[in-house]
Design a protein around this motif. Structure first.
Motif, PDB file in Angstrom:
ATOM      1  N   LEU A 158       0.811  -1.217   0.000  1.00  0.00           N
ATOM      2  CA  LEU A 158       0.000   0.000   0.000  1.00  0.00           C
ATOM      3  C   LEU A 158       0.845   1.268   0.000  1.00  0.00           C
ATOM      4  CD1 LEU A 158      -2.983  -0.979   2.323  1.00  0.00           C
ATOM      5  CD2 LEU A 158      -2.601  -1.428  -0.105  1.00  0.00           C
ATOM      6  N   ASP A 159       2.128   1.125   0.297  1.00  0.00           N
ATOM      7  CA  ASP A 159       3.022   2.287   0.240  1.00  0.00           C
ATOM      8  C   ASP A 159       3.589   2.528  -1.153  1.00  0.00           C
ATOM      9  OD1 ASP A 159       2.713   2.924   2.896  1.00  0.00           O
ATOM     10  OD2 ASP A 159       4.554   1.944   3.570  1.00  0.00           O
ATOM     11  N   LEU A 160       3.351   1.607  -2.067  1.00  0.00           N
ATOM     12  CA  LEU A 160       3.862   1.785  -3.428  1.00  0.00           C
ATOM     13  C   LEU A 160       3.248   3.032  -4.059  1.00  0.00           C
ATOM     14  CD1 LEU A 160       3.626  -1.889  -4.749  1.00  0.00           C
ATOM     15  CD2 LEU A 160       5.718  -0.643  -4.187  1.00  0.00           C
ATOM     16  N   THR A 161       4.068   3.812  -4.728  1.00  0.00           N
ATOM     17  CA  THR A 161       3.573   5.010  -5.399  1.00  0.00           C
ATOM     18  C   THR A 161       3.648   4.831  -6.908  1.00  0.00           C
ATOM     19  OG1 THR A 161       5.728   6.113  -5.512  1.00  0.00           O
ATOM     20  CG2 THR A 161       4.424   6.428  -3.489  1.00  0.00           C
ATOM     21  N   ALA A 162       2.969   5.706  -7.605  1.00  0.00           N
ATOM     22  CA  ALA A 162       2.926   5.637  -9.065  1.00  0.00           C
ATOM     23  C   ALA A 162       4.278   5.931  -9.699  1.00  0.00           C
ATOM     24  CB  ALA A 162       1.869   6.602  -9.600  1.00  0.00           C
ATOM     25  N   GLU A 163       5.262   6.285  -8.891  1.00  0.00           N
ATOM     26  CA  GLU A 163       6.620   6.455  -9.406  1.00  0.00           C
ATOM     27  C   GLU A 163       7.149   5.136  -9.979  1.00  0.00           C
ATOM     28  OE1 GLU A 163      10.863   8.400  -7.889  1.00  0.00           O
ATOM     29  OE2 GLU A 163       9.354   7.761  -6.435  1.00  0.00           O
ATOM     30  N   ALA A 164       6.578   4.004  -9.500  1.00  0.00           N
ATOM     31  CA  ALA A 164       6.998   2.676  -9.969  1.00  0.00           C
ATOM     32  C   ALA A 164       6.438   2.333 -11.343  1.00  0.00           C
ATOM     33  CB  ALA A 164       6.562   1.616  -8.968  1.00  0.00           C
ATOM     34  N   LEU A 165       5.554   3.166 -11.862  1.00  0.00           N
ATOM     35  CA  LEU A 165       4.915   2.893 -13.148  1.00  0.00           C
ATOM     36  C   LEU A 165       5.731   3.474 -14.300  1.00  0.00           C
ATOM     37  CD1 LEU A 165       1.232   3.741 -12.129  1.00  0.00           C
ATOM     38  CD2 LEU A 165       2.372   1.506 -12.085  1.00  0.00           C
ATOM     39  N   PRO A 166       5.707   2.863 -15.480  1.00  0.00           N
ATOM     40  CA  PRO A 166       5.015   1.613 -15.798  1.00  0.00           C
ATOM     41  C   PRO A 166       5.732   0.420 -15.180  1.00  0.00           C
ATOM     42  CG  PRO A 166       6.312   2.323 -17.668  1.00  0.00           C
ATOM     43  CD  PRO A 166       6.402   3.434 -16.654  1.00  0.00           C
ATOM     44  N   LEU A 167       4.995  -0.626 -14.901  1.00  0.00           N
ATOM     45  CA  LEU A 167       5.555  -1.802 -14.258  1.00  0.00           C
ATOM     46  C   LEU A 167       6.443  -2.586 -15.212  1.00  0.00           C
ATOM     47  CD1 LEU A 167       2.354  -3.076 -12.420  1.00  0.00           C
ATOM     48  CD2 LEU A 167       4.289  -1.863 -11.394  1.00  0.00           C
ATOM     49  N   SER A 168       7.468  -3.211 -14.628  1.00  0.00           N
ATOM     50  CA  SER A 168       8.326  -4.108 -15.398  1.00  0.00           C
ATOM     51  C   SER A 168       8.234  -5.501 -14.781  1.00  0.00           C
ATOM     52  CB  SER A 168       9.770  -3.597 -15.377  1.00  0.00           C
ATOM     53  OG  SER A 168      10.293  -3.627 -14.057  1.00  0.00           O
ATOM     54  N   ASP A 169       9.273  -6.308 -14.926  1.00  0.00           N
ATOM     55  CA  ASP A 169       9.257  -7.650 -14.354  1.00  0.00           C
ATOM     56  C   ASP A 169       9.641  -7.656 -12.881  1.00  0.00           C
ATOM     57  OD1 ASP A 169       8.527  -8.746 -16.766  1.00  0.00           O
ATOM     58  OD2 ASP A 169      10.600  -9.109 -17.392  1.00  0.00           O
ATOM     59  N   THR A 170      10.126  -6.522 -12.390  1.00  0.00           N
ATOM     60  CA  THR A 170      10.521  -6.418 -10.987  1.00  0.00           C
ATOM     61  C   THR A 170       9.970  -5.135 -10.388  1.00  0.00           C
ATOM     62  OG1 THR A 170      12.610  -5.308 -11.543  1.00  0.00           O
ATOM     63  CG2 THR A 170      12.660  -7.730 -11.330  1.00  0.00           C
ATOM     64  N   LEU A 171      10.036  -5.069  -9.073  1.00  0.00           N
ATOM     65  CA  LEU A 171       9.496  -3.925  -8.339  1.00  0.00           C
ATOM     66  C   LEU A 171      10.433  -3.600  -7.188  1.00  0.00           C
ATOM     67  CD1 LEU A 171       6.860  -2.175  -8.279  1.00  0.00           C
ATOM     68  CD2 LEU A 171       5.958  -3.837  -6.634  1.00  0.00           C
ATOM     69  N   ARG A 172      10.731  -2.325  -7.020  1.00  0.00           N
ATOM     70  CA  ARG A 172      11.542  -1.900  -5.871  1.00  0.00           C
ATOM     71  C   ARG A 172      10.602  -1.594  -4.711  1.00  0.00           C
ATOM     72  NH1 ARG A 172      16.636  -0.057  -5.061  1.00  0.00           N
ATOM     73  NH2 ARG A 172      17.024  -0.042  -7.321  1.00  0.00           N
TER      74      ARG A 172
END
Length: 301
Positions: A158-172
């Motif tokens: 729930l702390d993930l922000t839209a800065e992570a978009l667009p999604l790839s195969d991994t997530l920080r």
């Protein structure tokens, strides 16, 4: 001499900003510190401040634990309170070696209870179909698949922000104490998140949470817990199937399929390998194959 209330306020700030502890941990430690100082005021018969706290003896801490035991405190809870007290005493005194040595109660470490893949999917489907709006159903579906597919804590998701978009195969992901790690995203999980984003009526700006509440604010963990509880009741599924149990399922399924402990430790963001080793006690007879090769939801079919 600093008063107890001032010390507790400073302790809270230290935990939040200095130690980067989670809000849950901060609340628990501060509540214990408040309860401890209130006990000391009566136990010592006077005002409690930094001088009195620094002068505490082993017997004083034992008296507090005995006082708490009168409330039927379990060994595990007593051990957590003692840990919080030690942290508070170290903060006030600044010297860990000066803290009175008190042996904690014997703690029995419970074995994690993973949920079955069928139960997980049944719950997510029930939640999605019961939602009043399509985008909310898609949101809850995506959150729960993310917890199971990547082993995230609910707060991390729930702390993930839209800065992570667009999604790839991994997530920080940013975990406890501000530590970051990289986790893989299963294709089906990525598709679920992207579907939710397409339906979400709120703008995805880099500084905003990906998963939003009805009015656009950050999504509350308690809301996810409540919808899971309702779905469990509807389906007659064990009350052990909680959002956090999905993280346990992720870990036990990977370990049973052949993932090594060190890799699992990295995926879960555990600071200590001992935290990961509890999963070796889980019965692997009914568990599935490892991530990407045969993870229950890794198939695109």
């Amino acid at each position: 001499m600093e008063s107890a209330s001032t010390l507790i306020q400073d302790f809270s700030r230290h935990l939040r900003e200095g130690r980067r502890r989670s809000p849950h941990t901060v609340r628990a430690y501060v509540t214990t510190a408040e309860r401890f100082c209130a006990f000391l005021a009566e136990h010592l018969g006077g005002t409690v401040g930094s001088a009195q706290i620094k002068a505490l003896k082993q017997a004083d801490i034992r008296s507090y634990l005995a006082f708490r035991r009168a409330d039927d405190l379990s060994n595990n809870s007593a051990a957590r309170e003692l840990s919080a007290i030690r942290s508070f005493l170290k903060f006030v005194g600044g010297d860990e070696s000066a803290i009175p040595a008190v042996k904690g109660p014997k703690v029995t470490r419970g074995v994690p209870r993973p949920a079955s893949p069928d139960d997980i999917i049944a719950i997510t489907q029930d939640i999605a179909s019961s939602a009043r709006e399509d985008w909310i159903g898609a949101r809850d579906w995506a959150v729960l698949l993310l917890l199971y597919g990547s082993g995230l804590r609910i707060s991390e998701a729930l702390d993930l922000t839209a800065e992570a978009l667009p999604l790839s195969d991994t997530l920080r992901v940013t975990g406890k104490r501000g530590k970051t790690r990289i986790v893989p995203i299963l294709p089906k999980v990525r598709v679920a998140i992207e579907h939710y984003i397409d339906l979400c009526p709120h703008e995805m700006t880099p500084d905003k949470a990906i998963f939003r509440g009805k009015r656009g604010g950050p999504l509350s963990p308690n809301l996810i817990r409540r919808v899971v509880e309702r779905a469990r009741t509807n389906l007659g599924i064990s009350d052990k199937t909680t959002p956090h149990a999905l993280r346990h399922s992720f870990a036990t399924h990977l370990l049973a399929g052949g993932a090594d402990l060190r890799s699992l430790q990295e995926l879960l963001g555990h600071a200590s390998l001992s935290s990961t080793q509890v999963y070796t006690a889980v019965d692997a007879a009914h568990l599935l194959d490892i991530y990407q090769n045969a993870h229950p939801r890794a198939s695109n079919s």
